[in-house]
Write an enzyme that holds these catalytic residues in place. Structure first.
Site, short mmCIF file in Angstrom:
data_model
loop_
_atom_site.label_atom_id
_atom_site.label_comp_id
_atom_site.label_asym_id
_atom_site.label_seq_id
_atom_site.Cartn_x
_atom_site.Cartn_y
_atom_site.Cartn_z
CG HIS A 97 -11.95 -2.39 7.04
ND1 HIS A 97 -12.45 -2.28 5.76
CD2 HIS A 97 -10.73 -2.99 6.89
CE1 HIS A 97 -11.59 -2.78 4.90
NE2 HIS A 97 -10.55 -3.22 5.56
CD GLN A 156 4.15 2.44 14.60
OE1 GLN A 156 3.15 2.69 13.93
NE2 GLN A 156 5.20 1.79 14.12
CB ILE A 171 -0.96 0.03 1.21
CG1 ILE A 171 -1.94 -1.14 1.13
CG2 ILE A 171 -1.72 1.36 1.28
CD1 ILE A 171 -2.88 -1.25 2.32
N GLY A 172 1.94 1.20 0.81
CA GLY A 172 2.87 2.33 0.87
C GLY A 172 3.40 2.70 -0.51
CB VAL A 223 -4.53 2.04 6.34
CG1 VAL A 223 -4.79 1.07 5.20
CG2 VAL A 223 -4.80 3.49 5.90
CG ASN A 226 -1.15 -5.76 12.57
OD1 ASN A 226 0.07 -5.92 12.51
ND2 ASN A 226 -1.93 -5.98 11.54
NE ARG A 270 -12.85 -3.32 -1.35
CZ ARG A 270 -12.12 -3.83 -0.37
NH1 ARG A 270 -12.64 -3.97 0.85
NH2 ARG A 270 -10.87 -4.20 -0.59
CG ASP A 282 -14.91 -1.30 3.73
OD1 ASP A 282 -14.60 -2.44 3.39
OD2 ASP A 282 -14.31 -0.67 4.62
N1 LIG Z 1 -8.53 -0.50 6.02
C1 LIG Z 1 -8.46 -0.97 4.78
O1 LIG Z 1 -9.35 -0.69 3.97
C2 LIG Z 1 -7.33 -1.84 4.34
C3 LIG Z 1 -6.35 -2.25 5.21
N2 LIG Z 1 -5.31 -3.02 4.79
C4 LIG Z 1 -4.28 -3.36 5.79
O2 LIG Z 1 -3.17 -2.47 5.60
C5 LIG Z 1 -2.01 -3.07 6.14
C6 LIG Z 1 -0.85 -2.99 5.16
O3 LIG Z 1 -1.11 -3.75 4.01
P1 LIG Z 1 0.02 -3.98 2.89
O4 LIG Z 1 0.69 -2.72 2.54
O5 LIG Z 1 -0.62 -4.80 1.85
O6 LIG Z 1 1.04 -4.91 3.70
P2 LIG Z 1 2.60 -5.12 3.43
O7 LIG Z 1 3.01 -6.31 4.22
O8 LIG Z 1 2.89 -5.09 1.97
O9 LIG Z 1 3.23 -3.81 4.08
C7 LIG Z 1 3.19 -3.56 5.45
C8 LIG Z 1 4.47 -2.87 5.81
O10 LIG Z 1 4.40 -2.54 7.19
C9 LIG Z 1 5.70 -2.72 7.71
N3 LIG Z 1 5.67 -2.80 9.17
C10 LIG Z 1 5.47 -3.89 9.96
N4 LIG Z 1 5.56 -3.53 11.25
C11 LIG Z 1 5.81 -2.20 11.27
C12 LIG Z 1 6.02 -1.27 12.31
N5 LIG Z 1 6.02 -1.65 13.61
N6 LIG Z 1 6.23 0.01 11.97
C13 LIG Z 1 6.30 0.40 10.69
N7 LIG Z 1 6.12 -0.44 9.66
C14 LIG Z 1 5.87 -1.73 9.95
C15 LIG Z 1 6.21 -3.98 7.02
O11 LIG Z 1 7.63 -4.10 7.10
C16 LIG Z 1 5.73 -3.73 5.61
O12 LIG Z 1 6.69 -3.02 4.82
C17 LIG Z 1 -2.40 -4.51 6.50
O13 LIG Z 1 -2.69 -4.58 7.88
C18 LIG Z 1 -3.65 -4.73 5.68
O14 LIG Z 1 -4.46 -5.73 6.21
C19 LIG Z 1 -5.21 -3.43 3.51
C20 LIG Z 1 -6.16 -3.05 2.58
C21 LIG Z 1 -7.30 -2.25 2.94
O1 LIG Z 2 -9.13 -7.77 3.36
C1 LIG Z 2 -8.00 -7.49 3.78
O2 LIG Z 2 -7.36 -8.15 4.59
C2 LIG Z 2 -7.42 -6.21 3.30
C3 LIG Z 2 -8.49 -5.22 3.50
O3 LIG Z 2 -8.72 -4.80 4.61
C4 LIG Z 2 -9.40 -4.96 2.40
O4 LIG Z 2 -9.06 -5.21 1.23
O5 LIG Z 2 -10.49 -4.49 2.69
#
Ligand SMILES: NC(=O)C1=CN([C@@H]2O[C@H](COP(=O)(O)OP(=O)(O)OC[C@H]3O[C@@H](n4cnc5c(N)ncnc54)[C@H](O)[C@@H]3O)[C@@H](O)[C@H]2O)C=CC1
Ligand SMILES: O=C([O-])CC(=O)C(=O)O
Length: 332
Positions: A188, A113, A17-18, A130, A106, A163, A160
């Site tokens: 969520h 933080q 996502i970053g 997020v 998490n 979506r 959402d």
């Molecule tokens: N609210 C929403 O609508 C959504 C939420 N998400 C959530 O967003 C989060 C990130 O997803 P992605 O980028 O796909 O995961 P990813 O695994 O690709 O990236 C997460 C990053 O967080 C870093 N990280 C881990 N612990 C950390 C810490 N203590 N401090 C700083 N960085 C740290 C990891 O090293 C990694 O680079 C997940 O929890 C995912 O479930 C994903 C999609 C939608």
């Molecule tokens: O489903 C997941 O784990 C990632 C997320 O939050 C989304 O895509 O809504």
């Protein structure tokens, strides 16, 4: 008048996502084409090299609005002076997991933080969580950063919301920009309640109710809801990775509307600290319909809630109350 520089923190910035989000911020998608930004990017030491690679790419992209980049594994350096914090850092779920399955890993990050943000962020810093479980991570952040006003801590349910707009637009074969005022209530998670009872579509004969145009309550009360609830899982199944570009884009929508104001006559969904509106217990971060003006959100009041909706809104509130106690037990 030249706008003051804004510092935007993205945690987990080396993740997927970053990687989608930071160029959007640097291009003005989040804060507008006249807002210069300094990006603060935080990740953990094992991701330091990848994080530096993202920084190199930001330099290479020569974004006119990007006035500086801080890429660090030091949480204090990352949080210092930030006006907006987008908290993406954490562990994503994998196929077959519910979002609360990533809880214990998490929530402890969000506890740690919270105090760095509280001590080092700019006064009135706006926080968007997020990382999943998004509502409960935001609640833990709020509890462990008591001097940050509760109204400044939110979580992402705009994905959402978008979506739900997308599903209605596809069903009616209209452009998504003609559909508005869906609502995501609650968590969520797969218990969220996507509600179309107040949603409308702009047609050549004016605004019409979504229910009237779709004319299929069975679909609206069944498949539509489950499709939105399960969309994250469907993306994971298809990509073997969770949503990234849509999550990044929705995070920009969330912050842009919060800071610059939501469009007139339109509401958006945000996970915010409940004040008891609509009978939702206070003390949860729950997604409500909100409008935003002058940098403040407020919950849309006075919507009529039928019995079907009430049951679904209560079910997702109950799940959030359970997550809250589970999170507290993980932190003991
Ligand atoms: N609210 C929403 O609508 C959504 C939420 N998400 C959530 O967003 C989060 C990130 O997803 P992605 O980028 O796909 O995961 P990813 O695994 O690709 O990236 C997460 C990053 O967080 C870093 N990280 C881990 N612990 C950390 C810490 N203590 N401090 C700083 N960085 C740290 C990891 O090293 C990694 O680079 C997940 O929890 C995912 O479930 C994903 C999609 C939608
Ligand atoms: O489903 C997941 O784990 C990632 C997320 O939050 C989304 O895509 O809504």
């Amino acid at each position: 008048m030249v706008k003051e520089m804004v510092r935007v923190l993205v945690t987990g910035a080396a993740g997927q996502i970053g990687y989608a989000l930071v160029p959007m911020i640097a291009r003005g998608v989040m804060l507008g084409p006249d807002q210069a930004v300094i990006l603060h990017m935080l990740d953990i030491p094992p991701a330091a090299e990848a994080l530096n690679g993202v920084k190199m790419e930001l330099v290479d992209a020569a974004f006119p609005l990007l006035k500086g980049v801080v890429a660090t594994t030091d949480v204090v350096e990352a949080c210092t002076g930030v006006n907006i914090a987008v908290m993406v850092g954490g562990f994503p779920r994998k196929e077959g997991m519910e979002r609360k399955d990533v809880m214990s890993k998490n929530v402890s990050i969000y506890k740690a933080q919270a105090s760095a943000l509280e001590k080092h962020a700019a006064p009135n810093c706006k926080v968007l969580v997020v990382a999943n479980p998004a509502n409960t991570n935001a609640l833990i952040l709020k509890e462990f950063a008591p001097s940050i006003p509760a109204k400044n801590i939110t979580c992402l349910t705009r994905l959402d919301h978008n979506r739900a707009l997308g599903q209605i637009a596809e069903r009616l074969n209209v452009h998504v920009s003609y559909v508005k005022n869906v609502i995501i209530w609650g968590n969520h998670s797969s218990t969220q309640y996507p509600d179309v009872n107040h949603a409308t579509v702009m047609t050549k004969d004016g605004e019409k109710q979504v229910r009237e145009l779709v004319a299929d309550d069975q679909w609206l009360n069944g498949e539509f809801i489950t499709t939105v609830q399960q969309r994250g899982a469907a993306i994971i199944k298809a990509r073997k990775l969770s949503s990234a570009l849509s999550a990044a884009s929705s995070a920009c929508d969330h912050i842009r509307d919060w800071v610059l104001g939501s469009s007139k006559g339109t509401w958006v969904s945000m996970g915010v600290y409940s004040d008891g509106s609509y009978g939702v217990p206070a003390g949860l971060i729950y997604s409500f319909p909100v409008t935003c003006e002058k940098g403040e959100w407020s919950i849309v009041q006075g919507l009529k809630i039928d019995e079907f909706s009430r049951a679904k809104m209560d079910a997702t509130a109950n799940e959030l109350a359970e997550e809250k106690s589970l999170a507290h037990s993980c932190l003991e």
